[in-house]
Design an enzyme around this catalytic site. Structure first.
Site, PDB file in Angstrom:
ATOM      1  N   TRP A 124       2.453   2.958  28.229  1.00 31.29           N
ATOM      2  CA  TRP A 124       3.836   3.413  28.073  1.00 31.29           C
ATOM      3  C   TRP A 124       4.836   2.440  28.681  1.00 31.29           C
ATOM      4  O   TRP A 124       6.035   2.491  28.378  1.00 31.29           O
ATOM      5  CB  TRP A 124       4.002   4.792  28.709  1.00 31.29           C
ATOM      6  CG  TRP A 124       3.939   5.906  27.715  1.00 31.29           C
ATOM      7  CD1 TRP A 124       2.840   6.658  27.381  1.00 31.29           C
ATOM      8  CD2 TRP A 124       5.021   6.412  26.928  1.00 31.29           C
ATOM      9  NE1 TRP A 124       3.177   7.592  26.428  1.00 31.29           N
ATOM     10  CE2 TRP A 124       4.507   7.474  26.132  1.00 31.29           C
ATOM     11  CE3 TRP A 124       6.365   6.093  26.803  1.00 31.29           C
ATOM     12  CZ2 TRP A 124       5.293   8.191  25.245  1.00 31.29           C
ATOM     13  CZ3 TRP A 124       7.155   6.808  25.919  1.00 31.29           C
ATOM     14  CH2 TRP A 124       6.614   7.846  25.143  1.00 31.29           C
ATOM     15  N   TRP A 164      -7.573  11.131  22.461  1.00 28.67           N
ATOM     16  CA  TRP A 164      -6.968  11.171  23.798  1.00 28.67           C
ATOM     17  C   TRP A 164      -5.866  12.230  23.870  1.00 28.67           C
ATOM     18  O   TRP A 164      -5.798  13.015  24.814  1.00 28.67           O
ATOM     19  CB  TRP A 164      -6.422   9.798  24.165  1.00 28.67           C
ATOM     20  CG  TRP A 164      -5.245   9.802  25.099  1.00 28.67           C
ATOM     21  CD1 TRP A 164      -3.997   9.355  24.839  1.00 28.67           C
ATOM     22  CD2 TRP A 164      -5.208  10.292  26.447  1.00 28.67           C
ATOM     23  NE1 TRP A 164      -3.174   9.537  25.924  1.00 28.67           N
ATOM     24  CE2 TRP A 164      -3.897  10.101  26.928  1.00 28.67           C
ATOM     25  CE3 TRP A 164      -6.147  10.869  27.291  1.00 28.67           C
ATOM     26  CZ2 TRP A 164      -3.499  10.475  28.202  1.00 28.67           C
ATOM     27  CZ3 TRP A 164      -5.755  11.243  28.575  1.00 28.67           C
ATOM     28  CH2 TRP A 164      -4.448  11.036  29.021  1.00 28.67           C
ATOM     29  N   HIS A 280      -8.761  -0.295  29.201  1.00 30.80           N
ATOM     30  CA  HIS A 280      -7.357  -0.007  28.918  1.00 30.80           C
ATOM     31  C   HIS A 280      -6.483  -0.368  30.110  1.00 30.80           C
ATOM     32  O   HIS A 280      -5.422  -0.983  29.957  1.00 30.80           O
ATOM     33  CB  HIS A 280      -7.191   1.471  28.565  1.00 30.80           C
ATOM     34  CG  HIS A 280      -5.785   1.853  28.248  1.00 30.80           C
ATOM     35  ND1 HIS A 280      -5.100   1.356  27.149  1.00 30.80           N
ATOM     36  CD2 HIS A 280      -4.909   2.682  28.889  1.00 30.80           C
ATOM     37  CE1 HIS A 280      -3.873   1.852  27.134  1.00 30.80           C
ATOM     38  NE2 HIS A 280      -3.728   2.660  28.171  1.00 30.80           N
TER      39      HIS A 280
END
Length: 304
Positions: A124, A164, A280
């Site tokens: 984000w 997710w 990630h």
């Protein structure tokens, strides 16, 4: 707007995190204010690197990178998004919108009064950071995208993301530290996992962490789609240096680097890299390596 503030004692004795807390206040878009936490490390006259975290992490994610960047003479600013870290946490899920987070970080940018910024963004951090770059293009001089994207809802987000998002909405207790640990290639110590849990003493503090996966545009008519398309309009004309440094083991953002390299002119001629043995949250797995890549990128693209 009602909010929760994580008690300071929750952040006592965090491993490998000797950094001083700094705060500023932003308009909460509802007649009040929210306190936003940020780190500000390194020489005051150094080139500024803005480190933007994502979901459900906080600036602790960048602790391995900060010493390398400061050692290269850079000034590092790393904010916590509202709802995360040491920043205030609005208490209702409806308080969290994509646009509000862009507005809150815009206010922080204005108050810090910084320019000639190198953006480093992940997850984000890119969805918000790339909007900031597009809407303040004169303030930014370089960008590094690591495991992130700027979605418009015009393309399939992929099954990994959809899985997710489903998990995030259905799991009875949102396991923040466990989520971070599960999205790395290395084994995190219990103390590090606890540091990611530290901002959230109980489930009431996690409304933002719960809401964020639902705010990612996955349909063309999403409330954020138009603004993100406008941002892409800027990015596809962006001639300043833009580097991709994605990891090799992230199913969520895999392939996003190729899209950016194709569409963003500033990617041409850069030494794009794939960070090996990184999940990630590659800042956890290969933070020092990523920081070295960022420092070399800044040095190779000096201000003219």
């Amino acid at each position: 707007m009602e909010y929760l503030r994580t008690p300071d004692e929750c952040f006592d004795a965090l491993p490998d995190f000797p950094y001083q807390a700094n705060y500023l206040n932003v308009d909460d878009c509802d007649g009040g204010q929210l306190r936003v936490h940020y780190l500000d490390e390194g020489p005051s006259d150094g080139d500024i690197v803005l480190l933007m975290h994502g979901e459900p992490s906080w600036c602790y994610l960048y602790r391995k990178m900060i010493p390398v960047l400061v050692g290269a003479g850079l000034r590092v600013i790393a904010p916590d998004l509202p709802g995360f870290g040491r920043s205030d946490k609005p208490s209702k899920r409806s308080d969290y919108t994509y646009q509000r987070h862009v507005n809150w970080m815009q206010s922080a940018l204005d108050q810090l009064d910084i320019n000639n910024i190198t953006l480093v963004c992940q997850d984000w951090g890119g969805l918000i950071g790339l909007r900031l770059l597009a809407e303040n293009s004169d303030r930014f001089v370089r960008a590094v995208a690591a495991n992130t994207m700027l979605p418009t809802g015009d393309h399939d987000p992929g099954q990994a993301f959809l899985d997710w998002r489903k998990f995030s909405q259905e799991v009875p207790e949102f396991p923040v530290g466990g989520i971070i640990s599960g999205a790395t290639t290395t084994d995190l110590s219990p103390e590090v996992v606890a540091a990611y849990d530290a901002p959230f003493p109980d489930e009431s503090y996690k409304e933002g962490a719960r809401q964020f996966p639902t705010l990612v545009p996955v349909t063309p008519d999403d409330p954020a789609s138009e603004a993100n398309r406008a941002a892409w309009g800027v990015l596809t004309q962006w001639n300043k240096p833009f580097l991709t440094a994605f990891s090799d083991s992230d199913p969520i953002t895999k392939g996003g680097d190729a899209v950016m390299q194709k569409l963003i002119p500033g990617c041409q001629g850069q030494q794009h890299t794939t960070i090996v043995n990184g999940g990630h949250f590659l800042q956890e797995d290969q933070g020092e390596k990523l920081a070295e890549v960022v420092a070399a990128f800044v040095a190779a693209n000096p201000l003219t």
